[in-house]
Design a protein around this motif. Structure first.
Motif, short mmCIF file in Angstrom:
data_model
loop_
_atom_site.label_atom_id
_atom_site.label_comp_id
_atom_site.label_asym_id
_atom_site.label_seq_id
_atom_site.Cartn_x
_atom_site.Cartn_y
_atom_site.Cartn_z
N GLN A 93 0.84 -1.31 -0.42
CA GLN A 93 -0.05 0.35 -0.12
C GLN A 93 0.35 1.56 -0.01
O GLN A 93 1.95 1.37 0.53
CB GLN A 93 -0.95 0.01 1.13
CG GLN A 93 -1.58 -0.94 0.75
CD GLN A 93 -3.13 -0.94 2.33
OE1 GLN A 93 -2.35 -0.72 3.33
NE2 GLN A 93 -3.90 -1.28 2.37
N ALA A 94 0.69 2.21 -0.59
CA ALA A 94 1.24 3.34 -0.72
C ALA A 94 1.28 4.19 0.12
O ALA A 94 0.29 3.95 1.27
CB ALA A 94 1.00 4.55 -2.27
N ARG A 95 1.98 5.50 0.46
CA ARG A 95 1.46 6.51 1.85
C ARG A 95 0.10 6.67 1.82
O ARG A 95 0.57 7.37 2.30
CB ARG A 95 3.58 7.06 1.88
CG ARG A 95 4.58 6.47 2.03
CD ARG A 95 5.40 7.06 1.75
NE ARG A 95 6.38 7.53 2.91
CZ ARG A 95 7.33 8.49 3.28
NH1 ARG A 95 8.15 8.77 2.20
NH2 ARG A 95 7.63 7.99 4.31
N THR A 96 0.21 7.45 0.38
CA THR A 96 -1.24 8.52 0.07
C THR A 96 -2.76 7.30 0.42
O THR A 96 -3.76 7.77 0.63
CB THR A 96 -1.01 8.72 -0.99
OG1 THR A 96 -0.62 8.24 -2.73
CG2 THR A 96 0.26 9.84 -1.63
N ASN A 97 -2.14 5.82 0.37
CA ASN A 97 -2.73 4.96 0.72
C ASN A 97 -4.12 5.27 2.05
O ASN A 97 -3.71 5.31 3.07
CB ASN A 97 -2.68 3.72 0.55
CG ASN A 97 -3.72 2.23 0.41
OD1 ASN A 97 -5.31 2.84 0.87
ND2 ASN A 97 -4.40 1.17 -0.57
N PRO A 98 -5.34 5.46 1.93
CA PRO A 98 -6.07 5.92 2.77
C PRO A 98 -6.63 4.93 3.72
O PRO A 98 -6.53 4.35 4.94
CB PRO A 98 -7.27 6.87 2.55
CG PRO A 98 -7.43 6.81 1.19
CD PRO A 98 -5.83 6.12 0.85
N ASP A 99 -6.30 3.66 3.78
CA ASP A 99 -6.18 2.13 4.33
C ASP A 99 -5.27 1.90 4.98
O ASP A 99 -5.71 1.45 6.32
CB ASP A 99 -6.34 1.46 3.64
CG ASP A 99 -8.48 1.29 2.98
OD1 ASP A 99 -8.87 2.14 3.40
OD2 ASP A 99 -8.53 0.14 1.99
N LEU A 100 -3.85 2.39 4.63
CA LEU A 100 -2.50 2.24 5.44
C LEU A 100 -2.66 3.17 6.26
O LEU A 100 -2.57 2.83 7.29
CB LEU A 100 -1.68 2.82 4.12
CG LEU A 100 -0.18 2.50 5.01
CD1 LEU A 100 0.31 1.03 6.11
CD2 LEU A 100 0.66 2.50 3.70
N ARG A 101 -3.21 4.86 6.14
CA ARG A 101 -2.85 5.49 7.07
C ARG A 101 -4.42 4.55 8.61
O ARG A 101 -3.88 5.25 9.33
CB ARG A 101 -3.76 6.59 6.17
CG ARG A 101 -3.56 7.78 7.70
CD ARG A 101 -1.95 8.12 7.83
NE ARG A 101 -0.88 8.47 7.42
CZ ARG A 101 0.47 8.39 7.72
NH1 ARG A 101 0.50 7.88 9.05
NH2 ARG A 101 0.94 8.43 6.87
N SER A 102 -5.09 4.67 8.03
CA SER A 102 -6.27 4.51 8.74
C SER A 102 -5.99 3.09 10.02
O SER A 102 -5.95 3.13 11.37
CB SER A 102 -7.62 3.72 8.43
OG SER A 102 -8.51 3.68 8.85
N ARG A 103 -5.02 2.24 9.00
CA ARG A 103 -4.35 0.73 9.47
C ARG A 103 -3.42 1.45 10.53
O ARG A 103 -3.48 1.02 11.62
CB ARG A 103 -3.88 0.02 9.02
CG ARG A 103 -3.76 -1.64 9.34
CD ARG A 103 -3.29 -2.41 8.67
NE ARG A 103 -1.61 -1.99 7.94
CZ ARG A 103 -0.75 -1.55 8.76
NH1 ARG A 103 -0.13 -1.95 9.99
NH2 ARG A 103 0.28 -1.41 8.01
N ILE A 104 -2.42 2.11 9.98
CA ILE A 104 -1.65 2.85 11.09
C ILE A 104 -1.54 3.81 12.48
O ILE A 104 -1.22 3.34 13.21
CB ILE A 104 -0.29 3.63 10.38
CG1 ILE A 104 0.53 2.53 9.32
CG2 ILE A 104 0.75 4.65 10.95
CD1 ILE A 104 1.36 3.22 8.50
N ASP A 105 -2.76 4.47 12.41
CA ASP A 105 -3.25 5.27 13.22
C ASP A 105 -3.60 4.23 14.53
O ASP A 105 -4.11 4.42 15.45
CB ASP A 105 -4.69 6.06 13.14
CG ASP A 105 -3.96 7.01 12.08
OD1 ASP A 105 -3.05 7.72 12.06
OD2 ASP A 105 -4.58 8.17 10.93
N GLU A 106 -4.92 3.53 13.73
CA GLU A 106 -5.41 1.97 14.60
C GLU A 106 -4.61 1.65 15.78
O GLU A 106 -4.52 1.35 16.65
CB GLU A 106 -6.56 1.28 14.25
CG GLU A 106 -7.55 2.30 13.66
CD GLU A 106 -8.51 0.71 12.49
OE1 GLU A 106 -7.67 -0.35 13.03
OE2 GLU A 106 -9.18 1.60 11.83
N ALA A 107 -3.07 1.10 14.71
CA ALA A 107 -2.20 -0.15 15.06
C ALA A 107 -1.54 1.17 16.08
O ALA A 107 -1.40 0.81 17.61
CB ALA A 107 -1.32 -0.19 14.90
#
Length: 195
Positions: A93-107
């Motif tokens: 997933q690219a850094r700009t992917n909203p799913d990645l950002r969401s997963r990182i924030d949850e983690a």
């Protein structure tokens, strides 16, 4: 008078078959066997997967991360491959992917709650996956943030855990390549052995 000779197809066929046989056997089989044998002779531990054994049973490899759920253990880096060596992969997933950002924030929120720190104090390697998905190492910062929890869960002094962490912190290779790192599996095994 030019008498034309019949063209023989047997002439080039035999050398071609010999070249194919020598290539297949020599380079395909003998070269591979020699390389494998030399590797096993010079680096026997690494050639068999850097396996770690306890009481005659293989419990892991120093090259592969494992999940640890108990608070008495240091937690490994997240894995996009579910710690499966047959499914090596990052999340792609690219850094700009909203799913990645969401997963990182949850983690990040989960790690902050587990370790009792502010979310902005959580190191990136505790919330992001490595490229291969099974990197067994964490930065000393990611390990240090877990020391208080591990010491509390084991009922020991944090200084004892810090001493083990210091003993298992690997320097950059040749002093310049990479960053300091700690193998989580080896550190957890040392904790079990010593505590």
């Amino acid at each position: 008078m030019n008498a034309s000779r019949p063209v023989s197809t047997r002439g080039p066929l035999r050398p071609s078959l010999m070249l194919a046989a020598v290539s297949l056997l020599g380079f395909g089989l003998l070269y591979s066997l020699a390389g494998t044998g030399l590797g096993r002779a010079l680096f026997p531990h690494q050639a068999t997967g850097s396996l770690i054994e306890r009481d005659g049973q293989v419990i892991g490899s120093s090259l592969v991360a494992q999940p640890f759920a108990d608070d008495r253990y240091f937690q490994s880096r997240p894995s996009a491959a579910s710690y499966d060596v047959m499914a090596l992969a990052g999340s792609n997933q690219a850094r700009t992917n909203p799913d990645l950002r969401s997963r990182i924030d949850e983690a990040r929120a989960a790690v902050a709650a587990r370790e009792g720190v502010a979310p902005d104090a959580v190191p990136g390697d505790l919330v992001t996956q490595s490229g291969g998905g099974i990197d067994p190492h964490l930065s000393p910062t990611a390990i240090r943030i877990q020391i208080a929890r591990v010491a509390r869960a084991r009922g020991i002094e944090a200084a004892d855990v810090e001493r083990l962490v210091a003993a298992h912190t690997e320097a950059p290779q040749f002093g310049v390549l990479g960053a300091p790192r700690v193998n989580v599996l080896q550190l957890n095994l040392a904790l079990d052995a010593e505590m």
